[in-house]
Write an enzyme that holds these catalytic residues in place. Sequence first.
Site, PDB file in Angstrom:
ATOM      1  N   HIS B  68      -9.383   0.283   8.682  1.00 25.89           N
ATOM      2  CA  HIS B  68     -10.847   0.325   8.583  1.00 25.89           C
ATOM      3  C   HIS B  68     -11.397  -1.061   8.903  1.00 25.89           C
ATOM      4  O   HIS B  68     -10.998  -2.058   8.309  1.00 25.89           O
ATOM      5  CB  HIS B  68     -11.279   0.772   7.177  1.00 25.89           C
ATOM      6  CG  HIS B  68     -10.957   2.199   6.885  1.00 25.89           C
ATOM      7  ND1 HIS B  68     -10.392   2.619   5.705  1.00 25.89           N
ATOM      8  CD2 HIS B  68     -11.117   3.312   7.645  1.00 25.89           C
ATOM      9  CE1 HIS B  68     -10.221   3.927   5.743  1.00 25.89           C
ATOM     10  NE2 HIS B  68     -10.649   4.381   6.918  1.00 25.89           N
ATOM     11  N   ARG B 126     -16.779   0.896  10.022  1.00 26.89           N
ATOM     12  CA  ARG B 126     -15.538   1.396   9.418  1.00 26.89           C
ATOM     13  C   ARG B 126     -14.596   2.015  10.456  1.00 26.89           C
ATOM     14  O   ARG B 126     -13.390   1.820  10.420  1.00 26.89           O
ATOM     15  CB  ARG B 126     -15.938   2.444   8.376  1.00 26.89           C
ATOM     16  CG  ARG B 126     -14.824   3.229   7.735  1.00 26.89           C
ATOM     17  CD  ARG B 126     -15.433   4.332   6.860  1.00 26.89           C
ATOM     18  NE  ARG B 126     -14.452   5.293   6.422  1.00 26.89           N
ATOM     19  CZ  ARG B 126     -13.709   5.173   5.319  1.00 26.89           C
ATOM     20  NH1 ARG B 126     -13.856   4.130   4.533  1.00 26.89           N
ATOM     21  NH2 ARG B 126     -12.818   6.087   4.984  1.00 26.89           N
ATOM     22  N   GLU B 270      -4.988  -1.025  -1.897  1.00 26.27           N
ATOM     23  CA  GLU B 270      -6.410  -1.350  -1.839  1.00 26.27           C
ATOM     24  C   GLU B 270      -6.512  -2.727  -2.493  1.00 26.27           C
ATOM     25  O   GLU B 270      -6.311  -2.861  -3.695  1.00 26.27           O
ATOM     26  CB  GLU B 270      -7.246  -0.321  -2.615  1.00 26.27           C
ATOM     27  CG  GLU B 270      -7.247   1.086  -2.013  1.00 26.27           C
ATOM     28  CD  GLU B 270      -8.223   1.231  -0.855  1.00 26.27           C
ATOM     29  OE1 GLU B 270      -8.941   0.249  -0.532  1.00 26.27           O
ATOM     30  OE2 GLU B 270      -8.282   2.327  -0.258  1.00 26.27           O
TER      31      GLU B 270
END
Lengths: 98, 309
Positions: B68, B126, B270
Amino acid sequence: LLYNNRYDGDQVIRLLPKTEQQVDALKSFHELVKVDFWQPSSILSVKPGVLVDIHVPRNWSEKIFQSLLQAGIDFKILVPDLQGLIEMQSGSRARIRR
Amino acid sequence: STHLYSYEVYHSLEEIQSWMHHMNRSHSQLLYLFSIGKSFEERPLFVLQLGKRSKHLKKAVWIDCGIHAREWIGPAFCQWFVKEALQTYHSDPSMRRLLKQLYFYIMPVFNVDGYHYSWTTDRFWRKTRSNSTNFNCHGVDANRNWKVKWSGEGASLHPCADTYCGPVPESEPEVKAVARFLHKHKKQIKAYISFHAYSQMLLYPYSYKDAIIPNFKCVESAAFKAVNALYSVYGIKYKHGPASSILYVTSGSSMDWAYKHGIPYAFAFELRDTGYYGFLLPESLIKPTCTETTLAVKNITNHILKKCP
């Protein structure tokens, strides 16, 4: 200013829809105003109890805040000055280089 | 040469590509740069093979960053990890052992077109930058374009949506190139790790269903030890677990595809933070984020090599 100052006045808010009705209210609102979701990645993943971070453009902030208040959705401002935070992301030397 | 380039600032795509070429020339014993294809906008898709050259087939770990576009800390980490591996090869026995035993295939910028667009035009872009034929919208969510529960929960079939999964699976040349490489090397590749931001999580399959993977015990153990190792550096807490329970059920991601296609240990990080800066993690936090994450990755790799079948 970076990105021609396009994010001037924009904010990022965090909200927590607690009920299905609040989620539906958000989805209805999203039909009219396509905001950028920071998390989750889209309105499709919003469910009761899921933290939602959205990028609120300057021109839509009043309308969005009013809609959230009407729907009874609690929210807080995560990033009050998005353009300012973008400027702060890089040190001055890196910004000059860019 | 690792000292002249700053790993504590974000770099443009051109700078990252120059860096890759430079490192390839200056560290030929441990590094080999190659391309696995071209992006939609015809940019090369570079991968670095990191590890001691061997005539024999070595196990490998695949790492990709920047699926992304706006998640800049991902590519920053990939560069940091390469630097760290090269700088500590002689001084760190554990790193030396890893680089002798296996290769790391590192793709510092997966979504090259999107990254460039986020650098120059739209900081919060994104998706990829492919064209839609019927709509005046660009791009596909590269993490929803895989042939695993494609177009499921959370994905959109509308070209203007941020989670548009594409007209068909692997429609994006970037996704297709990586899928082809992983498929070709699946006997060699033992682990797949993808880097995203933000939320501070270490996820493993499944994303698309609420079920436990067959090798749960080893994967969970690796993840548990990795987040503990990460925490030990600066006290930063990461959640860990199956993506479907830690987050929510979504359509299949790159991690799910890798797992389904025979790579037994598949993870998605993440990275920092949890929303104070979000995608705008300041450069001052690149070093701590990458330091703790490097330890987590080494931990995962060691665990997989020693403890897991």
